[in-house]
Scaffold this motif. Structure first.
Motif, mmCIF file in Angstrom:
data_model
loop_
_atom_site.group_PDB
_atom_site.id
_atom_site.type_symbol
_atom_site.label_atom_id
_atom_site.label_comp_id
_atom_site.label_asym_id
_atom_site.label_seq_id
_atom_site.Cartn_x
_atom_site.Cartn_y
_atom_site.Cartn_z
ATOM 1 N N TRP A 203 -15.190 -29.524 6.264
ATOM 2 C CA TRP A 203 -13.817 -30.180 6.140
ATOM 3 C C TRP A 203 -12.971 -30.382 4.791
ATOM 4 O O TRP A 203 -11.909 -30.410 4.565
ATOM 5 C CB TRP A 203 -13.734 -31.332 7.041
ATOM 6 C CG TRP A 203 -13.745 -30.939 8.687
ATOM 7 C CD1 TRP A 203 -14.607 -31.444 9.441
ATOM 8 C CD2 TRP A 203 -12.924 -30.313 9.014
ATOM 9 N NE1 TRP A 203 -14.355 -30.887 10.616
ATOM 10 C CE2 TRP A 203 -13.226 -30.318 10.613
ATOM 11 C CE3 TRP A 203 -11.486 -29.646 8.755
ATOM 12 C CZ2 TRP A 203 -12.237 -29.565 11.733
ATOM 13 C CZ3 TRP A 203 -10.688 -29.066 9.787
ATOM 14 C CH2 TRP A 203 -11.172 -29.054 11.310
ATOM 15 N N THR A 204 -14.035 -30.802 3.652
ATOM 16 C CA THR A 204 -13.663 -30.983 2.620
ATOM 17 C C THR A 204 -13.092 -29.803 1.711
ATOM 18 O O THR A 204 -12.529 -29.793 0.571
ATOM 19 C CB THR A 204 -14.931 -31.592 1.703
ATOM 20 O OG1 THR A 204 -16.171 -30.645 1.805
ATOM 21 C CG2 THR A 204 -15.282 -32.988 2.075
ATOM 22 N N ASP A 205 -13.554 -28.579 2.440
ATOM 23 C CA ASP A 205 -12.807 -27.363 1.670
ATOM 24 C C ASP A 205 -11.707 -26.670 2.499
ATOM 25 O O ASP A 205 -11.431 -25.451 2.275
ATOM 26 C CB ASP A 205 -13.937 -26.284 1.536
ATOM 27 C CG ASP A 205 -15.183 -26.826 0.725
ATOM 28 O OD1 ASP A 205 -14.734 -27.434 -0.508
ATOM 29 O OD2 ASP A 205 -16.328 -26.629 0.615
ATOM 30 N N THR A 206 -11.176 -27.834 3.259
ATOM 31 C CA THR A 206 -10.174 -27.103 4.254
ATOM 32 C C THR A 206 -8.823 -28.127 4.182
ATOM 33 O O THR A 206 -9.201 -29.203 4.636
ATOM 34 C CB THR A 206 -10.556 -27.072 5.784
ATOM 35 O OG1 THR A 206 -12.043 -26.170 5.901
ATOM 36 C CG2 THR A 206 -9.779 -26.357 6.863
ATOM 37 N N ASP A 207 -7.936 -27.612 3.650
ATOM 38 C CA ASP A 207 -6.789 -28.283 3.423
ATOM 39 C C ASP A 207 -5.808 -27.787 4.496
ATOM 40 O O ASP A 207 -5.036 -27.002 4.340
ATOM 41 C CB ASP A 207 -6.276 -28.303 2.048
ATOM 42 C CG ASP A 207 -5.345 -29.273 1.589
ATOM 43 O OD1 ASP A 207 -4.641 -29.802 2.813
ATOM 44 O OD2 ASP A 207 -4.824 -29.673 0.694
ATOM 45 N N LEU A 208 -5.592 -28.610 5.632
ATOM 46 C CA LEU A 208 -4.778 -28.138 6.675
ATOM 47 C C LEU A 208 -3.211 -28.374 6.190
ATOM 48 O O LEU A 208 -1.901 -27.699 6.674
ATOM 49 C CB LEU A 208 -5.164 -28.497 8.204
ATOM 50 C CG LEU A 208 -6.388 -28.193 8.663
ATOM 51 C CD1 LEU A 208 -6.579 -28.800 9.942
ATOM 52 C CD2 LEU A 208 -6.643 -26.584 8.614
ATOM 53 N N GLY A 209 -3.148 -29.221 5.763
ATOM 54 C CA GLY A 209 -1.682 -29.858 5.063
ATOM 55 C C GLY A 209 -1.184 -28.771 4.244
ATOM 56 O O GLY A 209 0.088 -28.371 4.323
ATOM 57 N N ALA A 210 -1.964 -28.181 3.177
ATOM 58 C CA ALA A 210 -1.484 -27.096 2.191
ATOM 59 C C ALA A 210 -1.721 -25.621 2.889
ATOM 60 O O ALA A 210 -1.348 -24.755 2.214
ATOM 61 C CB ALA A 210 -1.966 -27.183 0.902
ATOM 62 N N LEU A 213 -7.853 -22.616 2.448
ATOM 63 C CA LEU A 213 -9.226 -22.710 2.965
ATOM 64 C C LEU A 213 -9.995 -22.208 1.581
ATOM 65 O O LEU A 213 -9.602 -21.084 1.254
ATOM 66 C CB LEU A 213 -9.506 -22.135 4.083
ATOM 67 C CG LEU A 213 -10.877 -21.904 4.549
ATOM 68 C CD1 LEU A 213 -10.727 -21.929 6.086
ATOM 69 C CD2 LEU A 213 -11.696 -20.789 3.889
ATOM 70 N N THR A 214 -10.952 -23.056 1.079
ATOM 71 C CA THR A 214 -11.906 -22.424 -0.114
ATOM 72 C C THR A 214 -13.079 -22.085 0.609
ATOM 73 O O THR A 214 -13.843 -22.999 1.139
ATOM 74 C CB THR A 214 -12.064 -23.623 -1.003
ATOM 75 O OG1 THR A 214 -10.677 -23.998 -1.291
ATOM 76 C CG2 THR A 214 -12.758 -23.214 -2.035
ATOM 77 N N LYS A 251 -6.191 -27.492 13.921
ATOM 78 C CA LYS A 251 -5.891 -28.755 14.030
ATOM 79 C C LYS A 251 -6.303 -29.336 15.477
ATOM 80 O O LYS A 251 -6.873 -30.316 15.744
ATOM 81 C CB LYS A 251 -4.513 -29.013 13.911
ATOM 82 C CG LYS A 251 -3.811 -28.941 12.404
ATOM 83 C CD LYS A 251 -2.475 -29.340 12.333
ATOM 84 C CE LYS A 251 -1.955 -29.690 10.936
ATOM 85 N NZ LYS A 251 -0.445 -29.705 10.783
ATOM 86 N N ARG A 254 -10.097 -29.754 15.434
ATOM 87 C CA ARG A 254 -10.388 -30.968 14.914
ATOM 88 C C ARG A 254 -10.260 -32.222 15.990
ATOM 89 O O ARG A 254 -11.042 -33.102 15.769
ATOM 90 C CB ARG A 254 -9.581 -31.392 13.636
ATOM 91 C CG ARG A 254 -10.522 -32.341 12.718
ATOM 92 C CD ARG A 254 -9.559 -32.518 11.436
ATOM 93 N NE ARG A 254 -10.476 -33.343 10.663
ATOM 94 C CZ ARG A 254 -10.421 -33.482 9.198
ATOM 95 N NH1 ARG A 254 -9.293 -32.803 8.613
ATOM 96 N NH2 ARG A 254 -11.070 -34.394 8.584
#
Length: 326
Positions: A203-210, A213-214, A251, A254
């Motif tokens: 989850w730290t590498d997953t930015d759903l707001g932006a 995904l890294t 989402k 999650r």
């Protein structure tokens, strides 16, 4: 020199299966090019034997089927029982040692010989002078209706890499919609992640707001053990833009994961905090083989062959941004 665990496993397999049985009795300082040519010739001869035995087993398996549809008559049942008994005594289907594997065997041997040269045990690397067939990557082919029909008739794939059509991918995702692994399957199909990359999502590498995904980690299977590692190459570490539908799916996933964590606490059990996007019910890592197994179970056989879609028989991957839904 640092080597990945999977690389070490490959070395061990090559030594145990091929190098030690075939050249293990040769003195290191007397090993020559001819010895290695003989070894690789023997591997190819063994391949031919395996192909013959596989063909015989497939032919025998075909004889185990009833000649006519419906319940067989007693004489036919007796014949089938005899054929199945014969099949049970035959060797199982086996894989040959392909050109790319032979190249890796030579690479393993060269690594050992170069270490010996560095230690001044020998002065010559005979493996560097052995010519082998180029181990080209298999060409990807699409599961067209004709290829699916041929696979159903013969059980053989035309390539080690078979790709689902958008319609087949859509049919699979529809079938998997209520499964707990729907989100990773969706992510793989829409964004092209590899199985290990999807399983290793954090989850730290997953930015759903932006909607980004890294890809920074992956789960690698070594035998049955699973370990975390960085992508094999620098290009494997990348940032992937997420489409709105994938963000919506993640989402929803999650929310369900948070509910599972609460329920697990209500049951008096400790939830395993791994920080993974995709987990088992108790929060532990998902085993990559389990992800593949569930794909095989969910794939609708009439439109999506269960023999696997990629070289590792992983979940489907589609080159289109949005597979058609059926």
């Amino acid at each position: 020199m640092y080597r990945r665990g999977s690389t070490i496993d490959g070395y061990e397999s090559h030594v145990r299966v091929h190098l030690k049985p075939r050249i293990g009795n040769h003195r290191l300082d007397r090993l020559n090019v001819g010895d290695l040519v003989e070894m690789f010739d023997a591997i190819e001869e063994h391949n031919e034997q395996i192909l013959v035995e596989n063909a015989n087993r497939r032919a025998q398996a075909a004889r185990c089927k009833p000649a006519e549809p419906g319940r067989p008559i007693p004489a036919e049942r007796a014949r089938i029982a005899e054929e199945r008994a014969t099949l049970a005594e035959m060797k199982p289907l086996r894989k040959i040692t392909g050109a790319s594997t032979r190249q890796r065997i030579r690479a393993t041997l060269r690594a050992a010989l170069n270490d010996a040269i560095a230690q001044r045990l020998i002065t010559f690397d005979p493996a560097s002078h052995v010519e082998l067939e180029t181990g080209k990557r298999p060409k990807a082919l699409v599961w067209t209706e004709e290829r699916v029909a041929q696979w159903k008739r013969t059980g053989e794939k035309l390539s080690a890499v078979m790709v689902l059509t958008p319609q087949q991918t859509g049919a699979f995702l529809d079938r998997a919609a209520k499964h707990r692994l729907y989100a990773p399957y969706h992510l793989i199909a829409f964004r092209g992640l590899r199985r290990g990359e999807a399983c290793g999502r954090q989850w730290t590498d997953t930015d759903l707001g932006a909607a980004l995904l890294t890809v920074a980690t992956q789960l690698v299977q070594r035998g049955w053990k699973v370990e975390e590692s960085a992508p094999r190459t620098d290009s494997g570490e990348r940032v992937i833009a997420l489409d709105s539908e994938t963000v919506k799916v993640l989402k929803a996933h999650r929310k369900r994961q948070l509910k599972e964590r609460l329920k697990w606490g209500e049951w008096g059990e400790a939830y395993v905090e791994t920080g993974r996007v995709f987990t088992q019910g108790n929060g532990e890592w998902p085993h990559p083989a389990w992800v593949t197994d569930q794909f095989q179970r969910l794939a609708p056989r009439r439109v999506c062959p269960r023999s696997g879609c990629t070289t590792c028989a992983t979940a489907p991957r589609c080159s289109l941004s949005r597979p058609a839904r059926t």
